[in-house]
Design a protein around this motif. Sequence first.
Motif, PDB file in Angstrom:
ATOM      1  N   ILE A 272       0.843  -1.174  -0.016  1.00  0.00           N
ATOM      2  CA  ILE A 272       0.168  -0.122  -0.024  1.00  0.00           C
ATOM      3  C   ILE A 272       1.016   1.167   0.222  1.00  0.00           C
ATOM      4  CG2 ILE A 272      -1.519  -1.323   1.426  1.00  0.00           C
ATOM      5  CD1 ILE A 272      -1.035   0.436   3.532  1.00  0.00           C
ATOM      6  N   GLY A 273       2.110   1.013   0.013  1.00  0.00           N
ATOM      7  CA  GLY A 273       3.095   2.365  -0.210  1.00  0.00           C
ATOM      8  C   GLY A 273       3.100   3.295   1.120  1.00  0.00           C
ATOM      9  N   PHE A 274       2.910   2.522   2.380  1.00  0.00           N
ATOM     10  CA  PHE A 274       2.802   3.147   3.639  1.00  0.00           C
ATOM     11  C   PHE A 274       4.072   3.999   3.834  1.00  0.00           C
ATOM     12  CE2 PHE A 274       1.367   3.274   8.269  1.00  0.00           C
ATOM     13  CZ  PHE A 274       0.299   4.104   7.962  1.00  0.00           C
ATOM     14  N   SER A 275       5.313   3.600   3.612  1.00  0.00           N
ATOM     15  CA  SER A 275       6.376   4.127   3.646  1.00  0.00           C
ATOM     16  C   SER A 275       6.399   5.518   3.156  1.00  0.00           C
ATOM     17  CB  SER A 275       7.445   3.448   3.326  1.00  0.00           C
ATOM     18  OG  SER A 275       8.763   4.275   3.345  1.00  0.00           O
ATOM     19  N   SER A 276       5.831   5.674   1.867  1.00  0.00           N
ATOM     20  CA  SER A 276       5.736   6.597   0.886  1.00  0.00           C
ATOM     21  C   SER A 276       4.839   7.912   1.687  1.00  0.00           C
ATOM     22  CB  SER A 276       5.605   6.514  -0.447  1.00  0.00           C
ATOM     23  OG  SER A 276       5.316   7.633  -1.168  1.00  0.00           O
ATOM     24  N   VAL A 277       3.833   7.104   2.064  1.00  0.00           N
ATOM     25  CA  VAL A 277       2.579   8.062   2.727  1.00  0.00           C
ATOM     26  C   VAL A 277       3.162   8.742   3.775  1.00  0.00           C
ATOM     27  CG1 VAL A 277       0.250   8.007   3.718  1.00  0.00           C
ATOM     28  CG2 VAL A 277       0.741   6.790   1.705  1.00  0.00           C
ATOM     29  N   ILE A 278       3.789   7.877   4.689  1.00  0.00           N
ATOM     30  CA  ILE A 278       4.395   8.521   5.889  1.00  0.00           C
ATOM     31  C   ILE A 278       5.266   9.615   5.614  1.00  0.00           C
ATOM     32  CG2 ILE A 278       5.657   8.143   8.117  1.00  0.00           C
ATOM     33  CD1 ILE A 278       4.412   5.513   8.504  1.00  0.00           C
ATOM     34  N   THR A 279       6.405   9.381   4.833  1.00  0.00           N
ATOM     35  CA  THR A 279       7.178  10.257   4.068  1.00  0.00           C
ATOM     36  C   THR A 279       6.731  11.557   3.657  1.00  0.00           C
ATOM     37  OG1 THR A 279       8.831   8.508   3.603  1.00  0.00           O
ATOM     38  CG2 THR A 279       9.129  10.818   2.573  1.00  0.00           C
TER      39      THR A 279
ATOM     40  N   GLU B 159      -6.697   0.135   9.734  1.00  0.00           N
ATOM     41  CA  GLU B 159      -7.601  -0.544   8.486  1.00  0.00           C
ATOM     42  C   GLU B 159      -6.862  -1.409   7.745  1.00  0.00           C
ATOM     43  OE1 GLU B 159      -9.391   1.360   4.373  1.00  0.00           O
ATOM     44  OE2 GLU B 159      -9.145   2.578   5.901  1.00  0.00           O
ATOM     45  N   LEU B 160      -5.527  -1.351   7.456  1.00  0.00           N
ATOM     46  CA  LEU B 160      -4.655  -2.467   6.934  1.00  0.00           C
ATOM     47  C   LEU B 160      -4.810  -3.668   7.868  1.00  0.00           C
ATOM     48  CD1 LEU B 160      -2.144  -3.550   5.188  1.00  0.00           C
ATOM     49  CD2 LEU B 160      -0.711  -2.228   6.513  1.00  0.00           C
ATOM     50  N   ASN B 161      -4.439  -3.366   9.167  1.00  0.00           N
ATOM     51  CA  ASN B 161      -4.418  -4.458  10.299  1.00  0.00           C
ATOM     52  C   ASN B 161      -5.908  -5.088  10.256  1.00  0.00           C
ATOM     53  OD1 ASN B 161      -1.887  -4.640  11.102  1.00  0.00           O
ATOM     54  ND2 ASN B 161      -2.353  -3.131  12.840  1.00  0.00           N
TER      55      ASN B 161
ATOM     56  N   ARG C  89      -7.542  -2.563  -0.210  1.00  0.00           N
ATOM     57  CA  ARG C  89      -8.385  -3.635  -0.790  1.00  0.00           C
ATOM     58  C   ARG C  89      -7.798  -4.586  -1.879  1.00  0.00           C
ATOM     59  NH1 ARG C  89     -13.561   0.639  -1.275  1.00  0.00           N
ATOM     60  NH2 ARG C  89     -14.375   0.694   0.871  1.00  0.00           N
ATOM     61  N   ALA C  90      -6.993  -3.778  -2.644  1.00  0.00           N
ATOM     62  CA  ALA C  90      -6.366  -4.636  -3.715  1.00  0.00           C
ATOM     63  C   ALA C  90      -5.415  -5.337  -2.901  1.00  0.00           C
ATOM     64  CB  ALA C  90      -5.718  -3.447  -4.370  1.00  0.00           C
ATOM     65  N   THR C  91      -4.493  -4.903  -1.906  1.00  0.00           N
ATOM     66  CA  THR C  91      -3.743  -5.899  -1.447  1.00  0.00           C
ATOM     67  C   THR C  91      -4.211  -7.098  -0.563  1.00  0.00           C
ATOM     68  OG1 THR C  91      -2.031  -4.082  -0.804  1.00  0.00           O
ATOM     69  CG2 THR C  91      -2.052  -5.773   0.458  1.00  0.00           C
ATOM     70  N   GLY C  92      -5.729  -6.776  -0.143  1.00  0.00           N
ATOM     71  CA  GLY C  92      -6.461  -7.979   0.320  1.00  0.00           C
ATOM     72  C   GLY C  92      -6.521  -9.005  -0.653  1.00  0.00           C
ATOM     73  N   ASP C  93      -6.818  -8.729  -1.734  1.00  0.00           N
ATOM     74  CA  ASP C  93      -7.086  -9.693  -2.819  1.00  0.00           C
ATOM     75  C   ASP C  93      -5.733 -10.608  -3.091  1.00  0.00           C
ATOM     76  OD1 ASP C  93      -9.690  -9.046  -3.232  1.00  0.00           O
ATOM     77  OD2 ASP C  93      -9.235  -7.579  -4.775  1.00  0.00           O
ATOM     78  N   ARG C  94      -4.575  -9.845  -3.220  1.00  0.00           N
ATOM     79  CA  ARG C  94      -3.423 -10.522  -3.561  1.00  0.00           C
ATOM     80  C   ARG C  94      -2.869 -11.324  -2.245  1.00  0.00           C
ATOM     81  NH1 ARG C  94      -2.198  -5.436  -5.678  1.00  0.00           N
ATOM     82  NH2 ARG C  94      -1.199  -4.666  -3.758  1.00  0.00           N
ATOM     83  N   LEU C  95      -3.252 -10.988  -1.095  1.00  0.00           N
ATOM     84  CA  LEU C  95      -3.047 -11.504   0.092  1.00  0.00           C
ATOM     85  C   LEU C  95      -3.771 -13.085   0.139  1.00  0.00           C
ATOM     86  CD1 LEU C  95      -1.494 -12.114   2.855  1.00  0.00           C
ATOM     87  CD2 LEU C  95      -3.342 -10.839   3.865  1.00  0.00           C
ATOM     88  N   ALA C  96      -4.809 -12.879  -0.223  1.00  0.00           N
ATOM     89  CA  ALA C  96      -5.997 -13.995  -0.241  1.00  0.00           C
ATOM     90  C   ALA C  96      -5.272 -15.136  -1.167  1.00  0.00           C
ATOM     91  CB  ALA C  96      -7.335 -13.704  -0.780  1.00  0.00           C
ATOM     92  N   ARG C  97      -4.763 -14.856  -2.341  1.00  0.00           N
ATOM     93  CA  ARG C  97      -4.296 -15.564  -3.213  1.00  0.00           C
ATOM     94  C   ARG C  97      -2.891 -16.211  -2.672  1.00  0.00           C
ATOM     95  NH1 ARG C  97      -6.309 -11.699  -6.920  1.00  0.00           N
ATOM     96  NH2 ARG C  97      -4.179 -10.695  -7.103  1.00  0.00           N
TER      97      ARG C  97
END
Length: 315
Positions: A141-148, A246-248, A188-196
């Motif tokens: 989700i690019g959380f590092s970039s968001v925080i930066t 939300e991520l957790n 949400r997109a990450t959730g789909d990848r995680l499920a797979r």
Amino acid sequence: MGPLARTGIGVALTCGVLVTAVSIGQNSDNDSQKAPATAPHKETPKGPYVALGDSYTSGPKIPPQTGDPAGCDRSGRNYPALVAKELGLRTADFRDVSCSGATIADLTAPQSTDHGTNPAQLSALATTTKLVTLGIGGNDIGFSSVITKCVTTGTLFKLADKLTDITDKAPCKEKYTSGTDEVTRKIRATGDRLARALTEIERRAPKARVYVVGYPAILPAKGTACSRDMPLAPGDVTFLRQKQQELNTMLGERARASGATYVDTFTPSAGHDACSPAATRWIEPLNPSSPAAVVHPNEHGERGMATAVLSALKS
């Protein structure tokens, strides 16, 4: 997650089933009912144990740095190593293939680092694997970039002396949520990848008990408590904390849907965020006071995460 600019930022629910066996004899003279059977006991899973994940798992800059490739920044005191030690596993029964900067795609494909290439993490799994921990998603989700970006925005506001008067201002939130909520969309997109990915883990290691490890709290509940160590606008502290939750939440939902167990590290890390006192924090701020990557768990944090995992294993 991993160090800023290269790596990403970032109570198991177990169900016991009581099986009662009742047998009624067919002979009317000898009819009897057997006593209920005792509940089956799930032993704490041992090895072989494979640890998968990003830098919140690998533990960059926490000594000693071990493993190959060096670019994965694995610590000999990260939570997988501490869990393996507590379980009394032999070296041959423990493999840590976590890597700084890893995304879910790196579970099934090689990952290039500044110092070497990490093989696809799932290649470490086998039909004999009994225990798997997975801590991943922050880089997706690019959380590092968001925080930066939020820190940069907060610094500009501080220099303009606006934070003292506008304590609820959230300029970074406005950037990411104007129109479509960009971070939520990525979660949400990450959730789909995680499920797979979880389906693939089950295919490769059908005998393994799988634990998806969430991220500990990076920021405090009150935004005004963070201006010195993390120059964020107070409203953006709240925004970033909500997005981490939300991520957790997504990680927990996907874990349970796949039959895996979710390990909550956010709750036990309350009061140990990057803005808490140096002696008690689990996450280091922009200027670390102990060996750890910026906005990443220090040794206390990895120990706290290990405790959460072990608690889940023994539940």
